[in-house]
Design a protein around this motif. Structure first.
Motif, PDB file in Angstrom:
ATOM      1  N   ASN A  51      47.161  19.418  49.756  1.00 35.62           N
ATOM      2  CA  ASN A  51      46.694  19.708  51.111  1.00 35.62           C
ATOM      3  C   ASN A  51      47.801  19.622  52.154  1.00 35.62           C
ATOM      4  O   ASN A  51      47.624  20.098  53.265  1.00 35.62           O
ATOM      5  CB  ASN A  51      45.551  18.771  51.495  1.00 35.62           C
ATOM      6  N   LEU A  52      48.913  19.015  51.800  1.00 31.61           N
ATOM      7  CA  LEU A  52      50.021  18.861  52.747  1.00 31.61           C
ATOM      8  C   LEU A  52      51.250  19.671  52.328  1.00 31.61           C
ATOM      9  O   LEU A  52      52.379  19.354  52.702  1.00 31.61           O
ATOM     10  CB  LEU A  52      50.375  17.367  52.886  1.00 31.61           C
ATOM     11  N   LYS A  53      51.008  20.747  51.567  1.00 29.56           N
ATOM     12  CA  LYS A  53      52.109  21.616  51.137  1.00 29.56           C
ATOM     13  C   LYS A  53      52.876  22.197  52.320  1.00 29.56           C
ATOM     14  O   LYS A  53      54.082  22.417  52.236  1.00 29.56           O
ATOM     15  CB  LYS A  53      51.580  22.775  50.284  1.00 29.56           C
ATOM     16  N   ASP A  54      52.189  22.433  53.426  1.00 31.32           N
ATOM     17  CA  ASP A  54      52.823  23.052  54.588  1.00 31.32           C
ATOM     18  C   ASP A  54      53.931  22.192  55.189  1.00 31.32           C
ATOM     19  O   ASP A  54      54.810  22.698  55.877  1.00 31.32           O
ATOM     20  CB  ASP A  54      51.779  23.387  55.655  1.00 31.32           C
ATOM     21  N   ILE A  55      53.926  20.881  54.908  1.00 28.08           N
ATOM     22  CA  ILE A  55      55.008  20.017  55.394  1.00 28.08           C
ATOM     23  C   ILE A  55      55.830  19.470  54.231  1.00 28.08           C
ATOM     24  O   ILE A  55      56.625  18.543  54.397  1.00 28.08           O
ATOM     25  CB  ILE A  55      54.467  18.863  56.272  1.00 28.08           C
ATOM     26  N   ASN A  56      55.630  20.043  53.044  1.00 21.03           N
ATOM     27  CA  ASN A  56      56.366  19.641  51.839  1.00 21.03           C
ATOM     28  C   ASN A  56      56.228  18.156  51.533  1.00 21.03           C
ATOM     29  O   ASN A  56      57.203  17.492  51.152  1.00 21.03           O
ATOM     30  CB  ASN A  56      57.848  20.023  51.950  1.00 21.03           C
ATOM     31  N   ALA A  57      55.024  17.625  51.708  1.00 17.47           N
ATOM     32  CA  ALA A  57      54.782  16.217  51.403  1.00 17.47           C
ATOM     33  C   ALA A  57      55.048  15.963  49.926  1.00 17.47           C
ATOM     34  O   ALA A  57      54.764  16.801  49.070  1.00 17.47           O
ATOM     35  CB  ALA A  57      53.354  15.832  51.757  1.00 17.47           C
ATOM     36  N   GLU A  58      55.607  14.803  49.657  1.00 12.16           N
ATOM     37  CA  GLU A  58      55.916  14.394  48.287  1.00 12.16           C
ATOM     38  C   GLU A  58      55.007  13.238  47.910  1.00 12.16           C
ATOM     39  O   GLU A  58      54.745  12.363  48.729  1.00 12.16           O
ATOM     40  CB  GLU A  58      57.369  13.924  48.192  1.00 12.16           C
TER      41      GLU A  58
END
Length: 131
Positions: A51-58
Motif C-alpha cells: 500500500n505504500l509503494k508510491d513512497i518506496n516503503a521498505e
C-alpha cells in the motif's frame, strides 16, 4: 502517535505525510528524496509495503535476531551519547522498563527508536524519529 483502532488507510496517509515531511534531498544524487521509510514488515506487513509503494516503503521483519541487532545499535548509541531523546514520557517509560523478554510489554517506541538508530548508523544517513 499510536494508531490503535484506526482505519489502515488513515495510517498509510499518516506514514506518507511523515515521509514527505522529512524528505532529505541530496545535490549529489540529483533531485528528489533520499529519505527511506521503513515499516514493520512482520506478519501482515507485506500489505503495508504494498500500500505504500508510491513512497518506496521498505518492510523490516522483526525476528529474534533482527530485534537483537537493532537493540544493540540503540544500546550503543545511547551509551555513546549519539542520540538526544525528546522529552516524551511514554518513550522514556518504555525505555526504562524494557527487558529482553518483551512479549508482555508495550514496545512500539523502543522498536521505532532502535530501528531509526540502526538504519541511520548502517547507512550513515540523517534520520528523524517521531511518533
Amino acid at each position: 502517535e499510536r494508531f490503535n483502532g484506526v482505519d489502515w488507510n488513515v495510517v498509510y496517509d499518516r506514514i506518507r505525510e511523515r515521509h514527505f515531511r522529512y524528505q532529505v534531498s541530496s545535490i549529489d544524487d540529483g533531485p528528489g528524496s533520499t529519505s527511506r521509510t521503513i515499516v514493520d514488515g512482520t506478519g501482515i506487513g507485506d500489505a503495508a509495503v504494498d500500500n505504500l509503494k508510491d513512497i518506496n516503503a521498505e518492510g523490516f521483519v522483526f525476528t529474534k535476531q533482527s530485534k537483537g541487532e537493532i537493540l544493540a545499535t540503540l544500546q550503543s548509541a545511547l551509551a555513546l551519547r549519539q542520540l538526544e531523546l525528546p522529552d516524551i514520557p511514554v518513550e522514556y517509560d518504555e525505555l526504562k522498563f524494557y527487558e529482553e523478554d518483551d512479549k508482555d510489554l508495550v514496545q512500539d517506541c523502543v522498536m521505532a527508536l532502535a530501528g531509526a538508530a540502526h538504519f541511520s548508523r548502517r547507512h550513515q544517513a540523517p534520520f528523524s524519529f517521531e511518533f
